[in-house]
Motif scaffolding. Sequence first.
Motif, short mmCIF file in Angstrom:
data_model
loop_
_atom_site.label_atom_id
_atom_site.label_comp_id
_atom_site.label_asym_id
_atom_site.label_seq_id
_atom_site.Cartn_x
_atom_site.Cartn_y
_atom_site.Cartn_z
N GLN A 1 -40.52 53.30 -22.58
CA GLN A 1 -40.10 54.63 -23.02
C GLN A 1 -41.06 55.25 -24.02
OE1 GLN A 1 -36.10 54.20 -24.40
NE2 GLN A 1 -35.42 53.32 -22.48
N ARG A 2 -41.90 54.48 -24.62
CA ARG A 2 -42.85 55.07 -25.57
C ARG A 2 -43.86 55.94 -24.83
NH1 ARG A 2 -44.97 49.90 -28.52
NH2 ARG A 2 -46.65 51.35 -28.99
N ALA A 3 -44.19 57.06 -25.45
CA ALA A 3 -45.10 58.00 -24.78
C ALA A 3 -46.52 57.48 -24.70
CB ALA A 3 -45.09 59.34 -25.53
N ASP A 4 -46.85 56.47 -25.51
CA ASP A 4 -48.24 56.02 -25.60
C ASP A 4 -48.45 54.65 -24.96
OD1 ASP A 4 -46.77 54.59 -27.38
OD2 ASP A 4 -47.98 55.02 -29.14
N VAL A 5 -47.65 54.34 -23.96
CA VAL A 5 -47.69 53.01 -23.36
C VAL A 5 -48.09 53.08 -21.90
CG1 VAL A 5 -46.20 51.12 -22.57
CG2 VAL A 5 -46.13 51.84 -24.94
N LEU A 6 -48.90 52.16 -21.48
CA LEU A 6 -49.21 52.00 -20.07
C LEU A 6 -49.14 50.52 -19.75
CD1 LEU A 6 -50.08 53.46 -17.47
CD2 LEU A 6 -52.42 52.87 -18.06
N GLY A 7 -48.21 50.12 -18.90
CA GLY A 7 -48.06 48.72 -18.54
C GLY A 7 -48.20 48.51 -17.05
N LEU A 8 -47.84 47.34 -16.58
CA LEU A 8 -48.03 47.03 -15.16
C LEU A 8 -47.20 47.92 -14.23
CD1 LEU A 8 -48.40 43.16 -15.19
CD2 LEU A 8 -50.09 44.83 -14.47
N PRO A 9 -45.91 48.19 -14.51
CA PRO A 9 -45.19 49.07 -13.58
C PRO A 9 -45.85 50.44 -13.43
CG PRO A 9 -43.64 47.94 -15.02
CD PRO A 9 -45.01 47.65 -15.55
N GLU A 10 -46.22 51.06 -14.58
CA GLU A 10 -46.87 52.36 -14.52
C GLU A 10 -48.21 52.28 -13.80
OE1 GLU A 10 -45.53 52.01 -18.87
OE2 GLU A 10 -45.66 50.69 -17.14
N ALA A 11 -48.95 51.19 -14.03
CA ALA A 11 -50.26 51.05 -13.42
C ALA A 11 -50.15 50.99 -11.89
CB ALA A 11 -50.96 49.81 -13.96
N PHE A 12 -49.21 50.21 -11.39
CA PHE A 12 -49.02 50.16 -9.93
C PHE A 12 -48.61 51.53 -9.38
CE2 PHE A 12 -48.79 45.46 -10.26
CZ PHE A 12 -49.58 45.13 -9.18
N LEU A 13 -47.75 52.26 -10.13
CA LEU A 13 -47.34 53.58 -9.65
C LEU A 13 -48.52 54.54 -9.62
CD1 LEU A 13 -43.94 53.98 -11.54
CD2 LEU A 13 -44.27 53.53 -9.10
N VAL A 14 -49.33 54.54 -10.66
CA VAL A 14 -50.51 55.42 -10.69
C VAL A 14 -51.45 55.09 -9.54
CG1 VAL A 14 -52.55 56.05 -12.04
CG2 VAL A 14 -50.33 55.84 -13.16
N ALA A 15 -51.55 53.81 -9.21
CA ALA A 15 -52.45 53.39 -8.13
C ALA A 15 -51.93 53.77 -6.76
CB ALA A 15 -52.67 51.89 -8.20
N GLY A 16 -50.65 54.19 -6.66
CA GLY A 16 -50.13 54.64 -5.37
C GLY A 16 -48.88 53.95 -4.90
N ALA A 17 -48.39 52.95 -5.64
CA ALA A 17 -47.17 52.28 -5.22
C ALA A 17 -46.01 53.26 -5.20
CB ALA A 17 -46.86 51.11 -6.15
N ARG A 18 -45.06 53.04 -4.31
CA ARG A 18 -43.89 53.92 -4.20
C ARG A 18 -42.85 53.57 -5.25
NH1 ARG A 18 -38.87 54.16 -1.74
NH2 ARG A 18 -38.37 56.18 -0.74
N SER A 19 -42.57 52.26 -5.41
CA SER A 19 -41.53 51.80 -6.32
C SER A 19 -41.95 50.46 -6.90
CB SER A 19 -40.18 51.63 -5.59
OG SER A 19 -39.88 52.75 -4.80
N VAL A 20 -41.49 50.18 -8.12
CA VAL A 20 -41.73 48.90 -8.77
C VAL A 20 -40.42 48.41 -9.35
CG1 VAL A 20 -43.00 47.66 -10.56
CG2 VAL A 20 -44.11 49.53 -9.32
N ILE A 21 -40.08 47.17 -9.11
CA ILE A 21 -38.93 46.52 -9.73
C ILE A 21 -39.47 45.47 -10.68
CG2 ILE A 21 -36.87 45.08 -9.39
CD1 ILE A 21 -38.21 47.25 -6.57
N ALA A 22 -39.00 45.49 -11.92
CA ALA A 22 -39.52 44.56 -12.92
C ALA A 22 -38.40 44.20 -13.89
CB ALA A 22 -40.70 45.17 -13.67
N ALA A 23 -38.58 43.06 -14.57
CA ALA A 23 -37.55 42.53 -15.46
C ALA A 23 -37.75 43.05 -16.88
CB ALA A 23 -37.57 41.01 -15.45
N GLU A 24 -36.63 43.42 -17.52
CA GLU A 24 -36.70 43.91 -18.89
C GLU A 24 -36.77 42.79 -19.90
OE1 GLU A 24 -33.73 46.06 -22.06
OE2 GLU A 24 -33.76 46.79 -20.00
N ARG A 25 -36.20 41.62 -19.59
CA ARG A 25 -36.08 40.56 -20.57
C ARG A 25 -36.32 39.21 -19.88
NH1 ARG A 25 -30.66 42.39 -19.70
NH2 ARG A 25 -29.34 40.77 -18.76
N PRO A 26 -36.43 38.13 -20.65
CA PRO A 26 -36.58 36.81 -20.03
C PRO A 26 -35.38 36.46 -19.15
CG PRO A 26 -37.18 36.73 -22.35
CD PRO A 26 -36.58 38.08 -22.12
N VAL A 27 -35.69 35.92 -17.99
CA VAL A 27 -34.66 35.53 -17.03
C VAL A 27 -34.90 34.08 -16.63
CG1 VAL A 27 -33.61 36.02 -14.78
CG2 VAL A 27 -34.54 37.90 -16.15
#
Length: 853
Positions: free
Chosen positions: A778-804
């Motif tokens: 949610q931070r405006a100054d963050v770029l992580g793996l989900p965003e990176a895959f989306l920018v590269a062209g992925a349609r959707s990303v599912i990822a975990a918020e916490r340790p599972v």
Amino acid sequence: MRQALPLLFLALPLGCHPEPPRPVPDTGLPTPQVELGGAARVEPAAGGPVPVFGPKHLPVVWVDAQGVEAQSPLAMAWRAKGTSALPVTTVPIQGGNRLTVEAGPSVPEGDGALVLTLAGREVWSTAARWASGPEPNWPEVEAARAAARRGDPEAAATAWLSAVELVPPTHSERTRRRIAAAHSLWAIGDFERALQVLEAAPAPIPLLEAERLRTRSVLHRSLGQFRPAERELDQVERLSERFNLALVAHLARESRALLLDELGRAAEAVAVIESAAPYARRQGGQALARWRANRGWLHLRAWTPGPTSQGLQRARADLSAALEWDWPGPTRANILSSLAWLELLEARPAAARRHLDEADVKDQRTRGNEWGFRVWLRGQLLLAEGSPTAAAAHFEQLATHSLQALPDGGDLGWRARFGQGQAARALADLPQAAAHFDAALALLDRVSRRAALRGGQATFLDSRRDLVNAALELHLRAGRPARAFAVADQARGRLLQGQRTRSAVDTLSPDDRTRWTEAVGRLAQRRRALEALEAELDLTAGAARDRVQAKLVEARAARDQAADGALGVLGEAARGDPWRPPALAVDEALLEAHRLGDGWVVFLVRPSATATQRDPADLLTGWGAHLDGVQHLYVVPGGHPQAASLEARFPGQVSWLPAASLLARPEPPRPDRVVAVVDPDGTLPGDRALGHSIAGRPHDAVLTGPQATRPALLGALAGAGTFYFGGHGVLDRAQPWAAHLRLADDQRLDVTDALMAQSPGAVVFLNGCETGPVDTFQRADVLGLPEAFLVAGARSVIAAERPVPDEAATRFARAFFAAGGGQRPAAALAQVRAALKAQGDPIWDAYHLFGRR
């Protein structure tokens, strides 16, 4: 339990004006040198005194008042041999230093060099002469130094390379000359040859090897190749730790801070340069003054407004202290310009004017970025003093000058239009102000596409919040919410596109990297030729001036052609797409938050209309009928503090986006191919059966154990319609730029790889702990793996918020794919969540959806 994965933190200076030139101009290739005058002596234990003829510059530091010299290469060699008692002492004396070799080395005479050896290995050497012998004659060396003194790096490079080939008295001296040649080649833009020269120059002395590696790091940084630059700095730091090289560690930290700032991470750069404080304070003098100037500048770059912010106070203290050193005029002017900028940020125009007046006296040039920034500051000063008409004249002067340098005005051009908009707004000419702001944003977009050609300067990464907010505010006041939304989202999209462009440089193939190096070198040469013509124009009058003007036109065209050629190597990643509004279905809506001054503006976008709210305490309340019929809500949180609770309270489905413009991209046909990476390091055998059940057809790919290497994965991703990763992530919040997924043989897939992954339209499931923490996203100054895959062209990303837990993570993924998650990720995720919640399973809300439903 699967290890956590960090998100890449990008520190953006919020509310700041465009950054001034760096206070201490960085040539990129500072050499660690200490001047030893004629009083310095080197005394071998079994021989007479050997005076060093000089003054000479030696890459050695002799400063230890306690008697043991930690930076002497001779001491390093003994440490390398594992000897605890160092037979080397240093005694500071008036007018120089004395190195006493108490035991061990021999001192041969020959080739005008003093060479100290240990067990047949050369450990230190320098130009020296015996008291009774003549001074050596090295014409190539003298020619190289003379060329450097008169500002002719091309001739200096030729002479240094001749000195390497014709008169190499020792291995170390040959390496030093290669480093000097690389410096000169860098100055003329021949980066490829400079790298080749240094590649052939491994150094026998740790200190010299560190300088060689650091020079290579700067060359890679100049080419925008940040991965190699960071790797070579890592090697330098390992050398400094192994041999206890305080000087090397200090310079490596300064280089890393500069690198981080160029990546747009000024806050991290401040933390790194802070770690260089002990050495700078111990050295004192110019070293301390330079360090203070650069730390102050970085504090300014990293400053964010707020009641607890101390960045400006720290910047003022550092920059003011740096002025105590007797700097050359242009350097002093840069420091004063930074202080003037600081005073304007704190609404002290009188102090800003004093600093600018002194800067103009110290640097009387009338062209270039340093001069242009001072003109811009003068305009800002006049605005602060309530004289918008006079300010507009300054910005007009800057616009005219910038258009003479570049067809689009370059970096100074958009700043000039921004200033013109500010002046028009102050004169209550709101239509003209909006036109200037829109033009400035368009110019900034064009300039940003060339950011990678300037060594990665953060034009892409810094959203220029002042400019964006000024344009956004005017459109809101004029009742144009759709246009205001476009301005806000385009700024976010520009940041993401910039990340991808920079990553494109890091992920070039070997052949394309060679082409890129040559192209950027040609561009540097064209720029140097243009600078020479501009300097000639200042000294020319009459008809000759017209001829120089004509040459300038040709030189600018050649420079632009070279820039286009370099961008062509990067291909699609550098071009970017024009901004378009998001394409939404009738049952979809998009919610985007944007910080505006001390408050917020939130946009709610439907296919038929755009609505806005100012300073909403809660993102969901107050929209009334605007949310009727919405089944799926896309959210661009922009850092709003209430976004974290939104998903739990919205009755429909929610997915997260880094920028709304990603919904405007046409959806490509999805390949019918599954790629699964499971148990890459042998610690999750339970995932292997899941991988084969997901990717069980002949054209699918399952990478397990040693097969799951980075090259294999990147190759398999090309043309994948579904990508599943079941393994471990690595999270280190102290070094968030090191985020990655762990693969076989200690290899990794990081944010840069994800940005360049060739998987258009794919559904990506990152089944590792904290691969997608929503509070960080949610931070405006963050770029992580989900965003990176989306920018590269992925349609959707599912990822975990916490340790599972591992077993639960496998169970969730199996249920997700059984529910058709590869084709309908949002619906499948909702179905699995509902079933697990009904069963009382605590992991029901551990996974989130990013991107399209």
